[in-house]
Scaffold this motif. Structure first.
Motif, PDB file in Angstrom:
ATOM      1  N   ARG A  90       0.802  -1.210  -0.024  1.00 62.17           N
ATOM      2  CA  ARG A  90       0.086   0.073   0.080  1.00 62.17           C
ATOM      3  C   ARG A  90       0.747   1.383   0.017  1.00 62.17           C
ATOM      4  NH1 ARG A  90      -3.329  -0.511   4.829  1.00 62.17           N
ATOM      5  NH2 ARG A  90      -4.104  -2.313   3.775  1.00 62.17           N
ATOM      6  N   LEU A  91       1.843   1.269   0.881  1.00 68.00           N
ATOM      7  CA  LEU A  91       2.862   2.219   0.823  1.00 68.00           C
ATOM      8  C   LEU A  91       3.547   2.745  -0.652  1.00 68.00           C
ATOM      9  CD1 LEU A  91       4.804   1.677   3.986  1.00 68.00           C
ATOM     10  CD2 LEU A  91       3.562   3.737   3.653  1.00 68.00           C
ATOM     11  N   LYS A  92       3.895   1.487  -1.260  1.00 69.89           N
ATOM     12  CA  LYS A  92       4.169   1.680  -2.622  1.00 69.89           C
ATOM     13  C   LYS A  92       3.390   2.250  -3.560  1.00 69.89           C
ATOM     14  CE  LYS A  92       7.835  -1.673  -1.872  1.00 69.89           C
ATOM     15  NZ  LYS A  92       8.429  -3.122  -2.293  1.00 69.89           N
ATOM     16  N   GLU A  93       2.079   1.747  -3.504  1.00 71.82           N
ATOM     17  CA  GLU A  93       0.808   2.164  -4.301  1.00 71.82           C
ATOM     18  C   GLU A  93       0.764   3.610  -4.185  1.00 71.82           C
ATOM     19  OE1 GLU A  93      -1.605  -2.033  -4.667  1.00 71.82           O
ATOM     20  OE2 GLU A  93      -2.047  -0.480  -3.211  1.00 71.82           O
ATOM     21  N   CYS A  94       1.194   4.207  -3.000  1.00 73.63           N
ATOM     22  CA  CYS A  94       0.974   5.697  -2.793  1.00 73.63           C
ATOM     23  C   CYS A  94       2.067   6.586  -3.149  1.00 73.63           C
ATOM     24  CB  CYS A  94       0.654   5.994  -1.375  1.00 73.63           C
ATOM     25  SG  CYS A  94      -0.880   5.373  -0.654  1.00 73.63           S
ATOM     26  N   GLY A  95       3.111   5.794  -3.711  1.00 73.52           N
ATOM     27  CA  GLY A  95       4.003   6.540  -4.503  1.00 73.52           C
ATOM     28  C   GLY A  95       5.447   6.842  -3.688  1.00 73.52           C
ATOM     29  N   PHE A  96       5.317   6.052  -2.226  1.00 81.24           N
ATOM     30  CA  PHE A  96       6.523   6.319  -1.539  1.00 81.24           C
ATOM     31  C   PHE A  96       7.676   5.358  -2.027  1.00 81.24           C
ATOM     32  CE2 PHE A  96       3.333   7.484   1.682  1.00 81.24           C
ATOM     33  CZ  PHE A  96       3.800   8.806   2.300  1.00 81.24           C
ATOM     34  N   ALA A  97       8.912   5.898  -1.620  1.00 76.50           N
ATOM     35  CA  ALA A  97      10.011   5.000  -1.512  1.00 76.50           C
ATOM     36  C   ALA A  97      10.369   4.234  -0.379  1.00 76.50           C
ATOM     37  CB  ALA A  97      11.340   5.735  -2.242  1.00 76.50           C
ATOM     38  N   VAL A  98      10.115   3.041  -0.302  1.00 74.84           N
ATOM     39  CA  VAL A  98       9.757   2.393   0.958  1.00 74.84           C
ATOM     40  C   VAL A  98      11.111   1.346   1.389  1.00 74.84           C
ATOM     41  CG1 VAL A  98       8.216   0.694   2.266  1.00 74.84           C
ATOM     42  CG2 VAL A  98       7.384   2.399   0.344  1.00 74.84           C
ATOM     43  N   GLU A  99      11.483   1.409   2.600  1.00 75.75           N
ATOM     44  CA  GLU A  99      12.450   0.652   3.133  1.00 75.75           C
ATOM     45  C   GLU A  99      11.742  -0.187   4.208  1.00 75.75           C
ATOM     46  OE1 GLU A  99      16.330   2.272   3.816  1.00 75.75           O
ATOM     47  OE2 GLU A  99      15.554   3.985   3.410  1.00 75.75           O
TER      48      GLU A  99
END
Length: 222
Positions: free
Chosen positions: A190-199
């Protein structure tokens, strides 16, 4: 065995009852028989603040929002890793938790509420995100993470709508940090779908031992 001493009780708005107890120098906050937090396990919360702020690259005049005061360890770690010109707001939904920090266990984290860089927002962190921003960092140490425990209303923080609200109220390159007691691949997606670069990082509750907690560091890239 030394018995637990009852110190106080509070009702989460729209949720369950919190009970503060003490045994020797150990403090515990429980809800409906489940231990929500314990003063002996706070390593992963400290990593949330330390690593989250390090990802800002030492920028000046940072505005930092922490969702959830708890026992003050996340706030203390943020203070220890923020510049002297930083401004840190801690949002705590339950007023009694703020008072417990001042009256009972603030010394455990070096009385973080006494630091002049700190202000307290008593209310829903979702309202602070939208009404008090923009923020360079938003660190959410709320409830049990995306898999809420004490308050179903916290679900909106971790929904796509809530994540997009956080992103909108971050400065360019800002960091959204999220603590969770459990891994959650759906939330990562979901974080990635919101356009964040995720670690995604996994840390033991007491750093060297204890169950593993999950941290997400989501950067606003555009």
């Amino acid at each position: 065995m030394i018995p637990w001493e009852f110190l106080g009780e509070a009702v989460v708005p729209g949720g369950d009852t919190l009970r503060l107890t003490k045994r020797n120098d150990e403090f515990s906050i429980r809800t409906e028989g489940y231990e929500l937090m314990n003063s002996r396990a706070h390593g992963s919360e400290e990593v949330l603040a330390k690593d989250g702020l390090q990802r800002l690259g030492g920028r000046s005049d940072c505005r930092i929002l922490i969702g959830g005061l708890g026992m003050g360890y996340t706030l203390r770690a943020a203070l220890d890793n923020a510049r002297e010109d930083a401004a840190i707001t801690v949002a705590e939904l339950v007023p009694e938790v703020v008072e417990w920090n001042r009256e009972h266990y603030g010394h455990l984290a070096g009385h973080p509420l006494k630091d002049p860089r700190v202000s307290v927002f008593v209310g829903d962190v979702g309202n602070a995100i939208k009404g008090e921003g923009p923020w360079d960092a938003i660190l959410l140490d709320v409830d049990n993470g995306p898999d809420g425990l004490t308050r179903s209303g916290n679900d909106r923080l971790y929904s796509k709508r809530g994540l997009l609200s956080a992103k909108q109220n971050l400065t360019p390159g800002g960091i959204l940090g999220v603590w969770s007691a459990h891994a959650d691949p759906v939330f990562t997606k979901r974080l990635k779908e919101c356009g964040f670069a995720v670690e995604e990082v996994h840390v033991k509750a007491r750093l060297k031992r204890g169950g593993k907690h999950t941290l997400w560091f989501a950067k606003k890239t555009k």
